[in-house]
Design an enzyme around this catalytic site. Structure first.
Site, PDB file in Angstrom:
ATOM      1  N   GLU A  82       0.797  -1.239   0.000  1.00 19.21           N
ATOM      2  CA  GLU A  82       0.000   0.000   0.000  1.00 19.21           C
ATOM      3  C   GLU A  82       0.819   1.274   0.000  1.00 19.21           C
ATOM      4  O   GLU A  82       0.772   2.063   0.957  1.00 19.21           O
ATOM      5  CB  GLU A  82      -0.988   0.007   1.175  1.00 19.21           C
ATOM      6  CG  GLU A  82      -2.033  -1.070   1.052  1.00 19.21           C
ATOM      7  CD  GLU A  82      -3.245  -0.860   1.957  1.00 19.21           C
ATOM      8  OE1 GLU A  82      -3.392   0.226   2.529  1.00 19.21           O
ATOM      9  OE2 GLU A  82      -4.049  -1.794   2.070  1.00 19.21           O
ATOM     10  N   GLU A 108      -5.218  -8.616   0.795  1.00 17.75           N
ATOM     11  CA  GLU A 108      -5.962  -8.242   2.003  1.00 17.75           C
ATOM     12  C   GLU A 108      -7.413  -8.008   1.645  1.00 17.75           C
ATOM     13  O   GLU A 108      -7.717  -7.379   0.620  1.00 17.75           O
ATOM     14  CB  GLU A 108      -5.459  -6.916   2.617  1.00 17.75           C
ATOM     15  CG  GLU A 108      -4.144  -7.015   3.314  1.00 17.75           C
ATOM     16  CD  GLU A 108      -3.689  -5.678   3.903  1.00 17.75           C
ATOM     17  OE1 GLU A 108      -4.531  -4.788   4.136  1.00 17.75           O
ATOM     18  OE2 GLU A 108      -2.483  -5.536   4.108  1.00 17.75           O
TER      19      GLU A 108
HETATM   20  C1  GCO Z   1      -2.481  -2.214   4.821  1.00 19.05           C
HETATM   21  C2  GCO Z   1      -3.537  -2.011   5.750  1.00 19.05           C
HETATM   22  C3  GCO Z   1      -3.474  -2.844   6.983  1.00 19.05           C
HETATM   23  C4  GCO Z   1      -4.647  -2.396   7.742  1.00 19.05           C
HETATM   24  C5  GCO Z   1      -5.914  -2.872   7.071  1.00 19.05           C
HETATM   25  C6  GCO Z   1      -7.145  -2.370   7.735  1.00 19.05           C
HETATM   26  O1  GCO Z   1      -2.063  -1.245   4.382  1.00 19.05           O
HETATM   27  O2  GCO Z   1      -2.080  -3.265   4.451  1.00 19.05           O
HETATM   28  O3  GCO Z   1      -3.523  -0.711   6.166  1.00 19.05           O
HETATM   29  O4  GCO Z   1      -2.244  -2.655   7.597  1.00 19.05           O
HETATM   30  O5  GCO Z   1      -4.591  -2.837   9.028  1.00 19.05           O
HETATM   31  O6  GCO Z   1      -5.958  -2.439   5.760  1.00 19.05           O
HETATM   32  O7  GCO Z   1      -7.200  -0.975   7.631  1.00 19.05           O
END
Ligand code: GCO
Length: 453
Positions: A163, A357
């Site tokens: 991300e 995710e």
């Molecule tokens: C990421 C996400 C996770 C978060 C999840 C819930 O960037 O992979 O931010 O670390 O915990 O997306 O918000």
């Protein structure tokens, strides 16, 4: 259409969110350690100093993963555990932790999937500019080399960045995440470009270390764009919107600004027209490195935007219906997210897509019977997975799905306010309890998705 027989079913976490042990065995602070130590930066002023104490409890956690029947486990590696100075001297104890984790996973029959960067930049490198400093890309290459030298004999599945939109957009643009900066557009594009250079260098090291045995991926996030109907023209409009700039998303928030450079070796046309002047000098020379061939596109997906057209026929957001289903953190429940975003990515890049995710936050607790009943998590995941199956039916090449998250953990600026896990964690005692959703997911995995019907 069914899930393919070799489909990967897993769950995901990240280092800072679960490990704790913030200064154990030679680890230096990451930007998340220093950011969360400042009052007012996180909910309740909490931090990941202890989190799930996974660093000390990883054996028990792997046993729980085995109980869930996970095929794969996606975790991230903490750069400041491996290279406390960000570069240079390797901290063997930091590497040992991940080496033991990987051994435990393999003994349990679980395939390790390793992410190299899930936001915990060594603080010391941030002081030298972090992603604004091109030398950070060289440090990232050193770090990759150190990790792969130890884990590369047992880990085949690698992700460079997780991300980037968040550590750039939330970390450097709005400042609500570490390192908490509010920079100008020029700097944001320097950061964007330098992290892509780091990705390219890292991908080259991974490839030269593991050859075709390694499967290398890159993991952005996105809101899905959901077409107004399934007609070919509405699907075309949604596809176009998915890969375009939306002014209300801010300069960085479009998946193509990340995936086009990585998979095509070019920035998207509309992005260049709007922001090209902000890219660092001679950026063109880096595009071949940035697009070093990799094997899959990861994507983190939680919610989506329905599209409609305005009075002039221009595509725009459909109004959100009153009382729409929402998660505890107020993200809209939009199951079709898992149909359209992976399909569009698969069509555009012609690579296997992995849902690295997907999940939701709730505020669940241990009930009087000692169990954690979380029917909303089961319902959410059920609906999303049925849509993912439709994407496979549409012909998209989807290779795996990782539920976020394995266990309740430190949710960045939101701290421990809400819970994302299949496993409940009592943060006062560190007791773990598999939630109803965990047992439900176990059956989904065991039946390769057939239990969804
Ligand atoms: C990421 C996400 C996770 C978060 C999840 C819930 O960037 O992979 O931010 O670390 O915990 O997306 O918000």
């Amino acid at each position: 259409m069914a899930f393919p027989p070799d489909f990967t079913w897993g769950s995901a976490t990240s280092s800072y969110q679960i490990e704790g042990a913030h200064d154990a065995d030679g680890k230096s602070p990451s930007v998340w350690d220093t950011f969360s130590a400042q009052p007012g930066k996180t909910y309740n002023n909490d931090s990941g100093r202890i989190a799930c104490d996974h660093y000390h409890r990883y054996r028990d956690d792997v046993a729980l993963m085995k109980e869930l029947g996970l095929g794969a486990y996606r975790f991230s590696i903490s750069w400041p555990r491996i290279l406390p100075d960000g570069r240079g001297t390797i901290n063997q104890k930091g590497l040992d932790f991940y080496s033991h984790l990987v051994d435990s996973l393999l003994e349990a029959g679980i395939t390790p999937w390793a992410t190299l960067f899930h936001w915990d930049m060594p603080h010391i490198l941030q002081q030298e500019g972090g992603w604004l400093n091109r030398a950070t890309a060289d440090a990232f290459a050193e770090y990759t080399q150190a990790v792969v030298g130890v884990l590369g004999d047992r880990v085949n599945d690698w992700m460079t960045f997780n991300e980037p939109q968040c550590f750039l957009g939330l970390g450097l643009e709005t400042g609500v995440h570490a390192p908490g900066l509010k920079l100008l557009t020029n700097d944001l594009f320097t950061g964007l470009h330098n992290h892509l250079v780091a990705h390219g260098k890292s991908a080259q090291i991974l490839r030269s270390s593991g050859g075709s045995r390694f499967r290398i991926g890159y993991v952005p996030t996105s809101q899905a764009i959901i077409p107004a109907s399934e007609s070919a023209s509405d699907v075309d409009i949604a596809r176009g919107a998915f890969f375009s700039y939306w002014a209300d998303h801010g300069p960085l928030w479009t998946v193509a600004s990340f995936t086009d450079p990585v998979f095509f070796g070019r920035y998207p046309e509309d992005g260049l027209a709007a922001f090209g002047s902000h890219l660092p000098k001679d950026w063109e020379k880096d595009m071949a490195l940035i697009s070093t061939p990799i094997d899959f596109c990861g994507i983190n997906l939680y919610s989506g935007i329905h599209l409609t057209v305005d009075a002039n026929g221009v595509p725009c957001r459909a109004p959100v219906p009153a009382g729409i289903a929402q998660t505890a953190n107020k993200w809209n429940v939009e199951p079709e997210t898992l149909r359209w975003a992976p399909r569009f990515l698969s069509e555009r890049y012609n690579k296997p897509i992995v849902i690295t995710e997907n999940g939701l936050s709730l505020t669940d607790w241990v009930h009087m019977d000692g169990k954690v009943h979380d029917p909303a998590r089961i319902d959410f995941t059920h609906r999303y997975l049925l849509e993912l199956e439709k994407a496979i039916g549409d012909g998209a090449n989807i290779a795996g799905y990782f539920y976020w998250s394995l266990m309740d953990n430190f949710e960045w600026a939101e701290s421990y306010k809400e819970r994302f896990g299949l496993i409940h964690v009592d943060f006062a005692t560190q007791k773990r309890t598999i939630k109803d959703s965990g047992f439900w997911y176990r059956d989904v995995i065991a039946s390769n998705g057939k239990s969804l019907h």
